[in-house]
Design an enzyme around this catalytic site. Structure first.
Site, mmCIF file in Angstrom:
data_model
loop_
_atom_site.group_PDB
_atom_site.id
_atom_site.type_symbol
_atom_site.label_atom_id
_atom_site.label_comp_id
_atom_site.label_asym_id
_atom_site.label_seq_id
_atom_site.Cartn_x
_atom_site.Cartn_y
_atom_site.Cartn_z
ATOM 1 N N GLU A 160 -6.445 -7.690 -0.682
ATOM 2 C CA GLU A 160 -6.968 -7.765 0.684
ATOM 3 C C GLU A 160 -8.475 -7.536 0.599
ATOM 4 O O GLU A 160 -8.915 -6.482 0.137
ATOM 5 C CB GLU A 160 -6.353 -6.699 1.595
ATOM 6 C CG GLU A 160 -4.850 -6.830 1.769
ATOM 7 C CD GLU A 160 -4.276 -5.836 2.776
ATOM 8 O OE1 GLU A 160 -5.060 -5.144 3.442
ATOM 9 O OE2 GLU A 160 -3.033 -5.755 2.862
ATOM 10 N N GLU B 48 0.819 -1.232 0.000
ATOM 11 C CA GLU B 48 0.000 0.000 0.000
ATOM 12 C C GLU B 48 0.842 1.266 0.000
ATOM 13 O O GLU B 48 0.840 2.031 0.971
ATOM 14 C CB GLU B 48 -0.958 -0.016 1.201
ATOM 15 C CG GLU B 48 -1.973 -1.128 1.133
ATOM 16 C CD GLU B 48 -2.907 -1.200 2.350
ATOM 17 O OE1 GLU B 48 -2.597 -0.564 3.373
ATOM 18 O OE2 GLU B 48 -3.917 -1.889 2.273
HETATM 19 MG MG LIG Z 1 -1.644 -4.769 3.538
#
Ligand SMILES: [Mg+2]
Ligand SMILES: [Mg+2]
Ligand SMILES: [Mg+2]
Ligand SMILES: [Zn+2]
Ligand SMILES: [Zn+2]
Ligand SMILES: [Zn+2]
Lengths: 666, 666, 666
Positions: A312, A142
């Protein structure tokens, strides 16, 4: 299509690993992501590398018929490394360091950290090269999470000067491009340019835009270090990164050359609360906003115009949004279907098991901290079973939604209204398309647009002649185009051209912007369009038509009677220009007129929270609400999953066209 | 009366200048302001001065029958200068520098910057000395904009100590004046005094007040450098500065000796949004609040009790307020009339042409970026024509509104209520006068007050015996006085005297303050006055009358039945004390009673947004609303501009008395 | 019982002292607190000690039959001392120093300041040793006021490392306890641990919790320096400290060994505004919330399970809350009665006389700045007279409310909802008890609990086996226990155990938490309990019962039908578990059921703002509202103060039981 999971073996007793992995396999999981954030486990002391634990985990995964996805662990450098090179830390605009103690505590432009990154990545890449059980890699984690794309440290100052030197060649070109006569901002050399640190008043918008571009490029350059070393080690691996939703500062499109696979991290009930100005409705608190999540799916699919992954997937209640209500019954399954319908080939739940330590203890997993199944586990299991049946080609979209991060940055730098927000504006059009079950690719304007029947370009702010020519070519050839407010207002340097908006797009639009204004709720915000009265919000432009026809006009306010929406025949196509930010009903009217002109089929207007999506001949009907809905399926539909009553937070799949269905809310 | 414009020739191609200037002359413009922010154009490298471009612009302006107003360019020192002397930058209370990259990035107390200022100002002054086409100068630009009056740097620390040494002589006098026994704040030498940097709790109010005074004086001292050099070079020039509206930290009155002309920058739709606690109404979003703008006109007129200029007049929509709605049709003309009616001799629109680069691209000009007329152009043209007919003496006001920045600072340092705001409190009384078409000078208490029939003194907080004696003298001689809450509470050092409020004013008021309280909306906030019930807000005092008569009392609340408003005969006049912050109806009642006693004529109470103003025998009726209003003119009125229907956002001018008119909202 | 006052002779002319002190004695005052904040008066230059003025003040006080309470003056080190040791200043998480210029500008862990503290405290202690007129000492003032318990300076870094070394012995024990595998937070030595300075994302919750503990311990250690030196000098003195209300960061309980007497500073109308999420009602703006104030009384009484003092009692309107309405007529007397009813032996008004200088000029005293009586004076006088009649034993409470600051910190570190607030949650149960006129001790779980009939433990978050065993023992022996949400969720290191909540309490509860969620207002928040429907808020747990019985269930929402409240027979007692944060009606239902099981008597449910409290056979009925109330006294009641109509803001005292009364609001 495939379901996977994110696993951190290092958090659990060694003796537990086999049982965990066995249970994953039983649930139909095919991919297991590991090693994210594990640097201090891999290298507990500087230079002492231990990958044996990871070898063993990969081997166990393979024993159970699954494949590993590994991560470079660079999002969390260990404390010993920071102490060796304190300059690695990022700095705020006021000079405060972002200290060690959470994550992402490194600057993309730190030479020391780039060197350390090369060392750890090549160590891991060489170690796992030719391991047949490792399918591919996620680089870091991220990029930019917690507002870390942008940094104001001295390493960034040096790198920014270099970036400018490469972009502009000589300083007078920069002075000319930015326009530095204003407020005595003339620069004599690149050494005079600093990061935009704390100032008394606002920064120069051209300097800021370039700093945003530079910062985005810094992440791309940093990522390329990972990608190159991994490719060099084993070119059978896919290289991926897990991006975020509705994210501002990181330009995903710029990574397209370095990544084989785009993935993103999807947390529907969190996003509905923390990255939209609108308050979340009860249904959105339970299952998210399908258009918010869907637009991110379509963005990361559009980034390479190929299937993507959800790296995710929210597994239950999570720790970071303001509130953490329990998701609706079945929502974790619904989200997997929703992702696949929008083009995902794999959905990896995050995480296998609730973590007992550290910052994410309030983040559910598929399993509880004691190893027993949590709410998401049964949903994931069911999704895995249902999706395993399907082997699908990518989504085929008739409509392109053009998006360039530079326009997001430029309009947000000078929002001209407290409630201007680029993603929200764009989503108004996206939602209108999706309420009509129309597939859309979110793509960069430099992509090949010839395959699309219709193009929507929200706030195409920064336009040069080349882009205008591209769009002119497309419309001449018969593509239907819809442009919106603030388009063609600035040049690429974020400077006004010598002509009114839409600048280089003027021929195409057949009209110019006489005035723009931003309008709070308590002022008149009405237009007529096609004889009907509609509401708009936030931003309005008064148009002077040249060849275009006025199809929408202001009612009330200082602009009463002025043109607000125009249409213009251009070659074999038409260009509509919507000079207001439409509320939902007006967006629907404008968008369906566009689809009619483009001859793109669409469904009845679906209720809020109910959406249909089509992929490779299959249509999903997805219910993000707490009440069941009845679906009138097309006559020739063949049910694959579910039936014509879609449960609360449920999904039905049939072979057949999305455009032919209708939904009864009752 | 005259219209002008602000022009930046350096932003435009040389070949365009003549046509721009020609068009200004055609529009009836008489003054052209230039050179503001142009330091890096004048001195692109340290020591390389180029003023030829400005010579040429001045010459072109003169060729077209206009005069130039020049600016010292010190609001934006170039980057090379900052790099030579980084200490020039200001610092926040936490030590963060205010970096280069916007504007006003210099400290008034930097010896290095004072030296550079002397150099550039004297260079320009000497260059233009005896140039007959330069009418005068504006020093710098908007001292204190972006909260830059106050700085916490080391140069300020040194200068503050020196300022205190001059004010107090020895440290024990300071200890005595401030009262430093409290919380062990005793100081042994001036060297122990720091700027009020970040602390755990609030600062000593006397130290803060002196820091505010010192900071205001620093700007005055800095301005004197400009004024002295310019006067020395050519004493035919006027010296002016452009102040701001509703501005807190900069004490305009302290500049009176150094300036020949007060000017200010008027942005009605911005001010209605960003510097008033109240939300802007739809009309105010379109044209501003005439009392907010008017009180600033009367403040800058009152600063020297002579005509002022509007140095920057809003030309259309602007970039910096939260929202930027288009002004009402005609509003840009209305504002010019409004300014002249309040005593302006010239109104300069800002700016000639929308700028294509930098921070103000979203700020309209009279002309668009392509040079074509923008909305404000026609308004400015019409205003120039209409105002050129008028040659007027200054405004003659029967009423003085006393104002001293020290009272603003002291009450805002200890507001005692979240919604205490000095300007808003003062404007309540000002608006009551203006709704009755009464002219008021906003003046410092040390001015000669003998010419006024009535005096209103809102929150005259810091009072010494000399001021009390002045006011006693005025009232004894027949002036009618109205005092309001928080008056006479503190001594000049912001310390409580040994007696209750109103301290030295007690004889005058004939009553004392037994208790004060601040009251949120959900508590009782009612008084009776003259048999009627009225609302008040925020602040209330329970009065003990001595010689005074109770004319208003509390109803409900803990103070039920206590005296709230008193009147006291004193010599040939009376003193009213209003111990509550009145809502509008009570303010009207109290103020009209004052006017009756003072025998000052007034009109019917005008509707919100409609105002009349009188100057030199002429009366303006001005409509800041979106609906036309009918005016019943006095019988002997001679119409000069417009007629007895005042258009939406329009103005009518007649010869005759303001007090004799009435307005019909329908 | 006794009334006192806080006095600062150094603020007033020497010739005034005697009259001030005489007037105190006339008002029935018995204790005079002095010397707080007086360091620069005591030691105007480094090493020049002058205590003669204080000797004289003590002597005057004794001459008038009163006793002195002295303060160590360390809350405000003089400027000369800071300049000698600038390292004394605290630092913010971003490194900004908290400068000299207000108060509390020192770090508890500064070795330099500890040395200076030893010097000044021993100087004063030795000077006053054996002075019979000094009753005791207050150490410093309000530790932690203005958020100063926690500091992030280098001295704190060193001290934190030492504190951890003592707690954990070796670094691997810390790694194990905290769980540092997560996000590569493994530490190789204690030297790698920094204070939790500014980071991009959230800190590790175990590290934060230990930093909060360490910070609280730092204040305790610092206080022990004072206590030890004072005790050594004269062991007849009591040693006290004045704590604050609803205070988060300072753990009062940890001071119990070092203090003889707990005291706190009570400002009812301020606290109702500034430290509760709920908006203050009109009555609360006039007199405060009796349960907010009462819970603090019971906390400081519970800290040593003995009578406490109010060291500062609000005397009228005060300077620091948002609004400063005048207290209701009589409120200052009411507060003294309220404090005594809850176990205070002395109530000292703050301050004698409104201060003419510095930060607290807008803070009333019993006397005005001119020395004349202010509103509070008459109330104080009356209270002194009425209370002098009473000589009471401490409060005898049947119910214990367990409280540990660690649970406050841990749940506030990870609130999991924007409106989680530990004190507010706890007060919901406290208010339910008090509305039924039940006395409660707020005590630490490690206290002897055998004397209580019922125990309420709100959010007992961090639980180990020892605590579980203690509670099991109590219930087995017949104590009735009520546990609430979030109990037993974490171990002592703020880490999840390997089993679901309530972890070690599972046997006791007979149920486990399947899911928790936080719920905003717009979601369903209803349960049924005992056949009735009730509202809850913020936090909800779905319970799986084992041996327990479901007595409350969810209605609506995703958890519809799941168990919300359970009861469990355990030995001779029962355990109720309330898995929601109840609104007031549900709290009353759950609490009265508990009291019934425990056979604790209680009154009718009293109206909001009306409370009864019992001490040593006397019952106070106290009216915190603006309307009188009628009380139906028990038949055998003997009136001591007032009668059966309790005035607005008044109090009635009778001999008799609180449980037997009822109140008629009309
Ligand atoms: Mg992550
Ligand atoms: Mg200006
Ligand atoms: Mg105190
Ligand atoms: Zn950096
Ligand atoms: Zn400075
Ligand atoms: Zn410290």
């Amino acid at each position: 299509m495939t379901v996977g999971v994110c696993y951190f073996p290092e958090h659990w007793p060694h003796e537990r690993w086999e049982r965990d992995i066995e249970q994953m396999a039983e649930a139909g999981i095919e991919y297991v992501r590991m090693a994210e954030f594990s640097w201090s486990r891999i290298e507990p002391e500087s230079g002492e590398i231990d990958l044996s634990w990871l070898d063993e985990a990969v081997s166990l995964i393979s024993d159970h018929g699954m494949e590993a996805v590994l991560c470079t662990p660079t999002a969390t450098p260990p404390k010993w490394l920071i102490d060796q090179h304190p300059s690695i830390l990022q700095e705020e605009p006021d000079g405060t360091p972002r200290h060690y103690g959470s994550r992402r505590h490194y600057c993309f432009n730190s030479p020391a950290y780039r060197e350390e990154t090369r060392r750890i990545v090549s160590t891991m890449a060489d170690h796992f090269a030719d391991n047949p059980h490792v399918a591919g890699w996620q680089t870091d984690n991220e990029y930019g999470c917690h507002e870390t794309i942008r940094c104001w440290c001295d390493d960034c100052a040096t790198a920014f000067r270099e970036w400018l030197r490469e972009r502009y060649g000589d300083i007078e070109s920069l002075n000319e491009a930015w326009g530095t006569t204003f407020w005595s901002q003339h620069l004599r050399s690149f050494d005079e340019v600093d990061p935009p640190r704390h100032t008394a008043a606002e920064h120069h918008p051209s300097r800021l835009l370039d700093y945003y571009r530079f910062s985005a490029d810094s992440a791309v350059d940093y990522n390329a270090i990972h990608a190159d070393l991994l490719r060099e080690a084993d070119d059978d691996w896919f290289i991926a990164h897990n991006f975020m939703g509705d994210f501002d500062s990181c330009d995903a499109f710029r990574f397209a050359d370095d990544l084989d696979l785009f993935t993103w991290d999807s947390y529907p009930t969190g996003f509905a609360q923390d990255r939209r100005p609108a308050a979340a409705s009860p249904n959105e608190l339970r299952a998210g906003d399908p258009d918010q999540v869907g637009m991110n799916h379509d963005l990361y699919r559009g980034a390479k115009q190929q299937p993507f992954w959800v790296m995710e997937q929210q597994p239950g209640d999570v720790n970071w949004p303001p509130y953490a209500p329990q998701p609706g019954e079945g929502a974790m399954r619904l989200w997997a279907h929703h992702a696949v319908a929008h083009g995902a080939d794999a959905v990896l739940y995050f995480r296998w098991r609730r973590c007992r330590e550290g910052q994410e203890q309030y983040h559910a997993g598929l399993r509880k901290q004691d190893g027993s199944p949590d709410r998401g586990y049964h949903d994931a299991d069911q999704a895995a079973t249902e999706l395993a049946e399907l082997d699908l080609d990518t989504v085929d979209a008739d409509v392109a939604l053009l998006h360039e991060y530079d326009n997001l940055w430029a309009t947000n730098i000078q929002p001209h209204a407290p409630d201007w927000e680029y993603w929200t504006h764009m989503r108004q059009y996206y939602a209108a398309l999706r309420a009509r079950s129309v597939q859309a690719d979110v793509v960069h304007p430099d992509r090949d647009l010839s395959g699309y029947d219709a193009i929507v370009t929200p706030a195409l702010h920064l336009v040069d002649d080349a882009l205008a020519a591209t769009l002119e070519g497309a419309v001449e050839d018969g593509t239907e185009l819809l442009l919106t407010v603030r388009s063609g207002t600035k040049d690429r340097a974020n400077k006004l051209p010598g002509v009114p908006a839409p600048g280089p797009l003027t021929d195409l639009v057949g009209a110019t912007v006489d005035q723009h204004e931003s309008v709070p709720e308590r002022l008149d915000r009405q237009v007529t369009y096609d004889g009907e009265s509609y509401e708009f919000r936030t931003f309005a432009e008064w148009l002077d038509t040249d060849d275009a026809t006025t199809v929408g006009s202001y009612v009330g306010g200082v602009g009463d009677g002025r043109a607000a929406i125009t249409e213009h025949e251009f070659g074999a196509g038409h260009v509509a220009y919507c000079g207001v930010w439409p509320e939902a009903d007006l967006a629907d009217a404008v968008v369906t007129d566009l689809l009619d002109r483009a001859d793109v089929g669409y469904s009845e207007r679906l209720p809020t929270g109910v959406r249909a999506a089509q992929r490779d001949g299959y249509t999903w009907v997805m219910n993000f609400t707490s009440d069941p809905v009845s679906v009138a399926l097309p006559e020739d539909a063949r049910l694959v999953v579910g039936d014509d009553t879609v449960d609360a937070f449920g999904a039905t799949v049939y072979e057949g066209e999305a455009a032919d269905l209708s939904v009864d809310e009752g």
